[in-house]
Design a protein around this motif. Structure first.
Motif, PDB file in Angstrom:
ATOM      1  N   ASP A 110      35.369  23.050  25.768  1.00 55.21           N
ATOM      2  CA  ASP A 110      34.572  22.204  26.962  1.00 55.21           C
ATOM      3  C   ASP A 110      34.351  24.278  28.079  1.00 55.21           C
ATOM      4  O   ASP A 110      33.868  24.229  28.362  1.00 55.21           O
ATOM      5  N   SER A 111      35.949  24.778  28.574  1.00 55.44           N
ATOM      6  CA  SER A 111      35.897  25.859  28.952  1.00 55.44           C
ATOM      7  C   SER A 111      34.951  26.602  28.656  1.00 55.44           C
ATOM      8  O   SER A 111      34.167  27.629  29.510  1.00 55.44           O
TER       9      SER A 111
ATOM     10  N   TYR B 153      31.568  26.160  28.599  1.00 54.26           N
ATOM     11  CA  TYR B 153      31.102  25.862  30.576  1.00 54.26           C
ATOM     12  C   TYR B 153      30.457  27.361  30.959  1.00 54.26           C
ATOM     13  O   TYR B 153      29.624  27.930  31.359  1.00 54.26           O
TER      14      TYR B 153
ATOM     15  N   LYS C 155      27.781  28.594  29.643  1.00 50.07           N
ATOM     16  CA  LYS C 155      26.642  28.118  29.917  1.00 50.07           C
ATOM     17  C   LYS C 155      26.033  28.287  31.325  1.00 50.07           C
ATOM     18  O   LYS C 155      24.862  28.629  31.730  1.00 50.07           O
TER      19      LYS C 155
ATOM     20  N   THR D 200      33.807  31.444  38.310  1.00 55.15           N
ATOM     21  CA  THR D 200      34.073  29.972  37.669  1.00 55.15           C
ATOM     22  C   THR D 200      35.620  29.011  37.312  1.00 55.15           C
ATOM     23  O   THR D 200      36.031  28.380  36.862  1.00 55.15           O
TER      24      THR D 200
END
Length: 108
Positions: A31-32, A35, A38, A55
């Motif tokens: 997921d990291s 993220y 994106k 981030t």
């Protein structure tokens, strides 16, 4: 010269709790990575340090710092690879398809 080697190992776990923790960590890492990819793609940023500044504070509560930094570094590599590939594409008009297509520039 830096030599990198991938090694396969078998993890012996005695409890399903350990496996759940490992699966959760892998999921959080993925997921990291997603993220950061994106964020970098939408912001047109592929510099690792710039991505870190934007981030890290968001991702740090979900993962240990080394995993956040590792996922950001991998995402930065992916974004740089995409950027290189975009530079090697040229926009051409293809009448057979009655539209525009992207064709790679031939290497000479």
């Amino acid at each position: 010269m830096l030599l990198t080697r991938a090694v396969k190992i078998k993890l012996n776990s005695t409890s399903s709790k350990d496996l759940d923790i490992l699966k959760s960590t892998i999921s959080s890492y993925t997921d990291s990575y997603n993220y950061v990819c994106k964020f970098g793609f939408s912001s047109n940023i592929n510099n690792s340090i710039a991505l870190h500044k934007q981030t890290y504070s968001t991702l740090r509560p979900t993962l240990p710092s080394q995993l956040v930094i590792s996922s950001r570094a991998k995402a930065s590599e992916s974004l740089k690879s995409i950027s290189k590939k975009k530079k090697n594409l040229v926009l051409t008009l293809n009448p057979a398809l009655s539209g525009m297509t992207l064709d790679p520039i031939p290497y000479i």
